[in-house]
Enzyme design. Structure first.
Site, PDB file in Angstrom:
ATOM      1  N   ASP A 146      37.733 -44.396  29.618  1.00  0.00           N
ATOM      2  CA  ASP A 146      36.517 -44.257  30.428  1.00  0.00           C
ATOM      3  C   ASP A 146      35.590 -45.410  30.050  1.00  0.00           C
ATOM      4  O   ASP A 146      35.817 -46.112  29.054  1.00  0.00           O
ATOM      5  CB  ASP A 146      35.838 -42.902  30.147  1.00  0.00           C
ATOM      6  CG  ASP A 146      34.545 -42.729  30.937  1.00  0.00           C
ATOM      7  OD1 ASP A 146      34.529 -43.036  32.144  1.00  0.00           O
ATOM      8  OD2 ASP A 146      33.520 -42.318  30.346  1.00  0.00           O
ATOM      9  N   SER A 147      34.528 -45.572  30.825  1.00  0.00           N
ATOM     10  CA  SER A 147      33.524 -46.581  30.492  1.00  0.00           C
ATOM     11  C   SER A 147      32.835 -46.261  29.173  1.00  0.00           C
ATOM     12  O   SER A 147      32.220 -47.132  28.564  1.00  0.00           O
ATOM     13  CB  SER A 147      32.464 -46.616  31.597  1.00  0.00           C
ATOM     14  OG  SER A 147      31.834 -45.352  31.682  1.00  0.00           O
ATOM     15  N   CYS A 197      37.778 -41.490  34.672  1.00  0.00           N
ATOM     16  CA  CYS A 197      36.545 -42.073  35.187  1.00  0.00           C
ATOM     17  C   CYS A 197      36.681 -42.223  36.698  1.00  0.00           C
ATOM     18  O   CYS A 197      37.601 -42.890  37.177  1.00  0.00           O
ATOM     19  CB  CYS A 197      36.354 -43.443  34.536  1.00  0.00           C
ATOM     20  SG  CYS A 197      34.928 -44.355  35.150  1.00  0.00           S
ATOM     21  N   GLU A 234      25.256 -41.075  26.875  1.00  0.00           N
ATOM     22  CA  GLU A 234      25.924 -41.856  25.821  1.00  0.00           C
ATOM     23  C   GLU A 234      25.235 -41.688  24.459  1.00  0.00           C
ATOM     24  O   GLU A 234      25.866 -41.826  23.427  1.00  0.00           O
ATOM     25  CB  GLU A 234      25.947 -43.347  26.183  1.00  0.00           C
ATOM     26  CG  GLU A 234      26.937 -43.714  27.286  1.00  0.00           C
ATOM     27  CD  GLU A 234      28.386 -43.759  26.832  1.00  0.00           C
ATOM     28  OE1 GLU A 234      28.654 -44.331  25.760  1.00  0.00           O
ATOM     29  OE2 GLU A 234      29.242 -43.210  27.533  1.00  0.00           O
ATOM     30  N   CYS A 249      31.337 -37.517  38.224  1.00  0.00           N
ATOM     31  CA  CYS A 249      31.393 -38.515  37.151  1.00  0.00           C
ATOM     32  C   CYS A 249      31.750 -37.748  35.888  1.00  0.00           C
ATOM     33  O   CYS A 249      31.205 -36.660  35.648  1.00  0.00           O
ATOM     34  CB  CYS A 249      30.027 -39.184  37.016  1.00  0.00           C
ATOM     35  SG  CYS A 249      29.831 -40.148  35.498  1.00  0.00           S
ATOM     36  N   HIS A 293      31.041 -38.094  32.898  1.00  0.00           N
ATOM     37  CA  HIS A 293      29.965 -37.859  31.929  1.00  0.00           C
ATOM     38  C   HIS A 293      29.233 -36.534  32.221  1.00  0.00           C
ATOM     39  O   HIS A 293      28.666 -35.926  31.314  1.00  0.00           O
ATOM     40  CB  HIS A 293      28.933 -38.994  31.972  1.00  0.00           C
ATOM     41  CG  HIS A 293      29.343 -40.246  31.248  1.00  0.00           C
ATOM     42  ND1 HIS A 293      30.300 -41.097  31.725  1.00  0.00           N
ATOM     43  CD2 HIS A 293      28.909 -40.784  30.076  1.00  0.00           C
ATOM     44  CE1 HIS A 293      30.432 -42.125  30.874  1.00  0.00           C
ATOM     45  NE2 HIS A 293      29.592 -41.953  29.872  1.00  0.00           N
TER      46      HIS A 293
END
Ligand code: DGL
Length: 265
Positions: free
Chosen positions: A12-13, A75, A154, A186, A188
């Site tokens: 993932d990012s 992602c 994050e 998403c 996240h």
């Protein structure tokens, strides 16, 4: 021919894909898992598809060279930008991407109004437009890009005032429009479920695709006779950002043993 005991590479990012990694761990406890968090390049949501494709190529190349038997793009933004490219580049390598849960949401809504929280990159993509055309012609879909949310997640502080305020600002217009089904588009955002439970009335269904991705991975591995029989080795994580930062948020976002190394590509 890959071995059944070879690891599965997940990327993932940043930390978002850990929400998917948890579903994979639950469904496939015998599998050894590798995870690359591209934290040095997060967020992907506002970056160009070319940029994201080149990041995904590097990470996929790393997994492939190190002998991963399969890869998961955990992602949504990376999937719309890069999954076709990676499939062309690695034909025959089991590769799972993901997309917002438009189909189940369109089937579930009673009010006929569905909200989608996702990144700008996902919502602007041709793949997402095609998904709406295919599955959501009978319902009203309201899309809400969420810049800034990923950066706050994050940090691992899922109860911060800044996060709550921003999320509220994104969710309120959807609720006012009568949305009774909310898609977390998403990886996240599943970490926001506790906060969303405070901001969204109980009758609103909240849907994400982590478990569906794990099931699809299971199907692909079974079809290729690549399911591991265990035991799984410890999860190995890499980050293109600061390993100490990732280690710091792991107890909140992963909560299982695992070591972190620097991904220097
Ligand atoms: N977690 C990602 C997704 O599923 C992308 C977040 C970002 O880097 O913007 O879309």
């Amino acid at each position: 021919m890959a071995e059944r005991s070879a690891p599965i590479g997940v990327m993932d990012s940043g930390v978002g894909g850990l929400s998917v990694l948890a579903e994979i761990r639950r469904l496939l406890p015998n599998e050894t898992l590798w995870y690359v968090a591209d934290c040095g390049h997060v967020p992907y949501g506002e970056k160009s598809p070319d940029y994201i494709r080149s990041r995904c190529r590097r990470i996929a190349g790393f997994f492939h060279e190190q002998g991963a038997k399969a890869m998961v793009l955990a992602c949504n933004t990376a999937t719309v930008a890069a999954v076709a490219d990676l499939r062309a580049h690695y034909p025959g390598w089991p590769l799972v991407g993901m997309e917002p849960a438009v189909k189940p949401a369109a089937a579930a809504t009673r009010s006929g109004v569905v909200g989608v929280l996702a990144t700008t990159g996902t919502l602007q993509s041709a793949k997402f437009a095609a998904l709406l055309d295919r599955f959501a012609s009978d319902v009203r879909v309201i899309t809400q890009p969420c810049p800034g949310l990923v950066e706050l997640i994050e940090t691992g502080d899922l109860a911060s005032h800044a996060l709550r305020e921003r999320l509220q600002g994104y969710v309120e217009p959807l609720l006012s429009a009568g949305c009774d089904t909310l898609i977390l588009g998403c990886t996240h955002y599943p970490f926001l479920r506790p906060l969303l439970a405070q901001l969204v009335p109980a009758h609103v269904a909240i849907i994400d695709t982590g478990a569906a991705v794990a099931r699809q991975l299971h199907r692909l591995l079974e079809g290729a006779d690549l399911l591991a029989t265990g035991p799984a080795r410890d999860t190995q994580l890499w980050t293109s950002g600061d390993p100490a930062s990732l280690l710091g948020v792991l107890p909140v976002l992963w909560g299982q043993p695992g070591s972190v190394e620097r991904f220097g590509f």
